[in-house]
Motif scaffolding. Structure first.
Motif, PDB file in Angstrom:
ATOM      1  N   ASN A  68       0.941  -1.291   0.067  1.00 29.71           N
ATOM      2  CA  ASN A  68      -0.249   0.028  -0.110  1.00 29.71           C
ATOM      3  C   ASN A  68       0.799   1.110  -0.006  1.00 29.71           C
ATOM      4  O   ASN A  68       1.602   1.465   1.012  1.00 29.71           O
ATOM      5  CB  ASN A  68      -0.831  -0.056   1.201  1.00 29.71           C
TER       6      ASN A  68
ATOM      7  N   ASN B 221      -2.492   4.347  -3.664  1.00 28.21           N
ATOM      8  CA  ASN B 221      -3.329   3.224  -3.616  1.00 28.21           C
ATOM      9  C   ASN B 221      -4.547   3.565  -3.131  1.00 28.21           C
ATOM     10  O   ASN B 221      -4.916   4.118  -2.107  1.00 28.21           O
ATOM     11  CB  ASN B 221      -2.727   2.028  -3.108  1.00 28.21           C
TER      12      ASN B 221
ATOM     13  N   LEU C 225      -5.990   4.850   0.863  1.00 25.81           N
ATOM     14  CA  LEU C 225      -5.047   5.476   1.641  1.00 25.81           C
ATOM     15  C   LEU C 225      -5.017   6.947   1.747  1.00 25.81           C
ATOM     16  O   LEU C 225      -3.893   7.563   2.537  1.00 25.81           O
ATOM     17  CB  LEU C 225      -3.619   5.010   1.442  1.00 25.81           C
TER      18      LEU C 225
ATOM     19  N   ARG D 285       4.748   4.163   2.600  1.00 28.57           N
ATOM     20  CA  ARG D 285       4.309   2.831   2.703  1.00 28.57           C
ATOM     21  C   ARG D 285       3.746   2.223   3.911  1.00 28.57           C
ATOM     22  O   ARG D 285       4.510   2.351   4.904  1.00 28.57           O
ATOM     23  CB  ARG D 285       5.380   1.612   2.254  1.00 28.57           C
TER      24      ARG D 285
END
Length: 686
Positions: free
Chosen positions: A207, A221, A224, A271
């Protein structure tokens, strides 16, 4: 007899309870230590994973940007496009060939949406569209593209800039030659889906979110986006502190974000991760430890309740009975009253702090006005307010001293209150206009805090209004040329010019927010410190504490003026030494060659590799006389020696000391000595 047994029983019960509590405390400490160790292990593991993540992101992102950069360089320096970009006059054939090649580059690319070339000489835009017709720059339909192309001096970047265009969302990369004036520019518009997919594809299967340096989301993504927005404040703080990569954990440590700022573009790559998925073993151990800690804590709470409810009342009754028999009960009551009063003050301060953060607590009536005072005793403020006004007021401790909330007061009444409080308490007072909600009071509090930090601009003013803080709301930029002017003045040894440059800089930054003002000042002090080090002086190192407790801007001016004076004195000292050394070299050359008829200031300058006018100016600055006059003096001094010590003719002596013309020798001799050579010789022989 029954009373004695009861007392013994109570003492034994207390001892047993104390032992139990001690054992629980020991186990609790062990569990806390175990949790800390597991947390450290978690951090170490995440740090290792983050390091690998940073290396991966930097490598692949570098490849991505290199693809775009290579394509741009090939286009930028191709012959046909260079003509469109740089020539003062482009022929029809050159225009058609260049625009055809530009369109071919775009059509053959898998990622380019369009490309544009700007010719600064002719103010013309060339596009990669189908028509081979140039566009006049100022009449170009896409004004944002034209502004980006012509305002390159404000952008120290080559991209990406995310924009909306007729082609859809694009990322623009600007290329130009920064040191070549009017060299034109090349703008590549990259398709947003391609660029974002490439960015998010840096770590397939994770992600990911990509931000620019202002926190704007470039790619993310699904699901998020909100998480990235929430984490941005802490992330921006870390980046400002120089932490280019790291880990941000949630308070419970169950999840978090890895981040890395890409070295080659300044983009920030995030991330998200879940600890239980990333490190399942550590997560299970930690959860077990937390569960065990919860159980032990429950036992501890039960033991504490048992002690308070069962064991403590009889002991307290005994203590009160003993105090009735003794004389220290009054002192204990005073101490207890003080503790209770302190606790109540703290609770009030906490509630006022929550109110000033925007939380409605029903503490006061609106409209309400906020007053901040640098007085540390809330009781003194309450007492003074009670004597000055009947209006309802809440007073509590605050970071700068005290905060007072006045209900149902007009702006003039609040001003009068501040003037009276400042006079009675001998303190500075900051006040805001009446507000209708906690949210407005929160904004007022932030403005007054900013004003308090910049109070040194208002030395001698005991009362400051919230309205003054409005001058700090606009962003301020400090031009490099202004700082360069200050440093140049110091390097040249001009104290007055340095003072004038600092005055101009100060007038620019005095309306900046405190954080910006502090940044500008620290930057200037660092430059001055570097200059002090270069000159062999002890640099000023207390840059971070300069504004701490500063009450008067005059103190800041005196500090900087002292640094200026120190630098200028050292520069002048070094200049004097340099000039003296230069003058000594010229004197040596004159002493060695005064007999040479061709000896001149121009010849000496040529030998030393310097401009004659510049050398003469420096020599005169060092000695007070010109090189020509110095040559004359050395020659005449030597001639006087020969006139006294020899019987050589005046003409021969003139030739020996470098005069090609004895008549000119007579003129110079009389000019410097006030007499002719023969008269001088005669006076010496008498």
């Amino acid at each position: 007899m029954r009373t004695g047994k009861t007392t013994v029983f109570q003492r034994a019960s207390l001892r047993r309870a104390a032992v139990i509590l001690l054992i629980i405390a020991v186990f609790l400490s062990m569990f806390l230590l175990f949790i800390q160790m597991s947390q450290e292990s978690l951090i170490q593991s995440l740090t290792q994973l983050n390091n690998e993540f940073v290396e991966q992101v930097d490598t692949i992102s570098g490849t991505l940007l290199e693809i775009i950069h290579n394509a741009a360089m090939q286009m930028f320096y191709s012959r046909s496009l260079a003509k469109l970009r740089t020539l003062d006059s482009v022929s029809n054939a050159e225009r058609i060939a260049g625009m055809r090649d530009l369109g071919s580059w775009v059509s053959s690319s898998t990622f380019l949406s369009s490309a544009l070339i700007y010719n600064a000489h002719t103010d013309t835009m060339y596009t990669s569209g189908g028509a081979h017709v140039p566009n006049a720059g100022q009449t170009y339909a896409d004004h944002s593209t034209y502004d980006l192309m012509v305002s390159r001096a404000r952008h120290g970047f080559t991209g990406p800039v995310k924009r909306e265009s007729a082609e859809g969302e694009i990322y623009s990369f600007l290329f130009f030659e920064p040191n070549v004036p009017n060299s034109g520019a090349l703008l590549l518009n990259v398709r947003a889906p391609w660029f974002e997919n490439q960015l998010l594809g840096l770590s397939s299967g994770h992600n990911s979110v990509v931000l620019n340096s202002q926190g704007e989301v470039l790619a993310a993504n699904e699901g998020l986006l909100s998480g990235a927005v929430q984490v941005w404040p802490e992330l921006s703080t870390r980046l400002e502190d120089g932490e280019a990569h790291g880990i941000i954990l949630d308070p419970r440590g169950n999840s978090g974000w890895m981040y890395a700022q890409l070295r080659n573009s300044g983009l920030i790559y995030l991330r998200s991760f879940d600890t239980s998925e990333l490190l399942p073993g550590l997560a299970r151990v930690r959860n077990f430890a937390l569960g065990l800690l919860l159980a032990v804590s429950s036992v501890l709470v039960i033991g504490a309740l048992y002690t308070v409810l069962v064991l403590y009342p009889p002991v307290q009754a005994v203590r009160e009975a003993l105090h009735k028999l003794g004389s220290s009960h009054g002192d204990m009551a005073v101490v207890m009253d003080r503790l209770v009063e302190s606790r109540m003050e703290q609770q009030l301060a906490d509630e006022v702090a929550r109110l000033l953060q925007g939380e409605e607590l029903g503490l006061l009536e609106y409209p309400a006005s906020l007053i901040l005072l640098n007085c540390s005793d809330p009781k003194s403020v309450r007492s003074a307010l009670a004597k000055i006004t009947p209006l309802p007021a809440i007073v509590a401790a605050a970071p700068i001293g005290c905060a007072a909330l006045i209900s149902r007061a007009s702006e003039q009444q609040v001003l009068d209150l501040c003037l009276a409080l400042s006079d009675v308490l001998s303190c500075r007072c900051l006040y805001g206009t009446p507000k209708e909600s906690a949210a407005e009071l929160s904004r007022c509090h932030a403005s007054l805090q900013e004003l308090w930090q910049m109070r040194f601009l208002y030395a001698g003013q005991a009362v400051l209004s919230e309205k003054l803080a409005a001058s700090f709301s606009q962003p301020v930029e400090l031009a490099d040329k202004d700082v360069s002017a200050l440093l140049s003045a110091l390097r040249s040894g001009s104290l007055d010019e340095a003072r004038a440059a600092w005055k101009e800089i100060f007038e620019q930054i005095r309306t900046a927010k405190f954080t910006d003002f502090r940044f500008f000042l620290r930057s200037i002090l660092q430059d001055l410190g570097a200059m002090q080090s270069e000159l062999g002086l002890d640099p000023f190192t207390e840059t971070s504490q300069v504004l701490e407790g500063l009450e008067d801007a005059a103190q800041l001016h005196r500090l900087l003026d002292g640094i200026f004076q120190q630098i200028v004195d050292r520069q002048q000292e070094r200049r004097r030494s340099s000039l003296e050394l230069l003058a000594a070299k010229v004197d040596d050359r004159i002493a060695a060659g005064y007999g040479d008829v061709s000896l001149s200031a121009h010849g000496i300058a040529d030998e030393m590799g310097m401009n004659p006018v510049y050398l003469s100016r420096l020599y005169k600055e060092a000695t007070g006389v010109s090189i020509v006059d110095a040559i004359k003096k050395v020659r005449i001094d030597r001639a006087k020696q020969l006139l006294r010590a020899t019987d050589a003719s005046v003409k021969d002596i003139a030739e020996q000391v470098g005069f090609a013309n004895d008549k000119y020798f007579f003129v110079v001799f009389k000019e410097l000595c006030g007499t002719t050579p023969k008269e001088y010789r005669g006076s010496c022989q008498q």
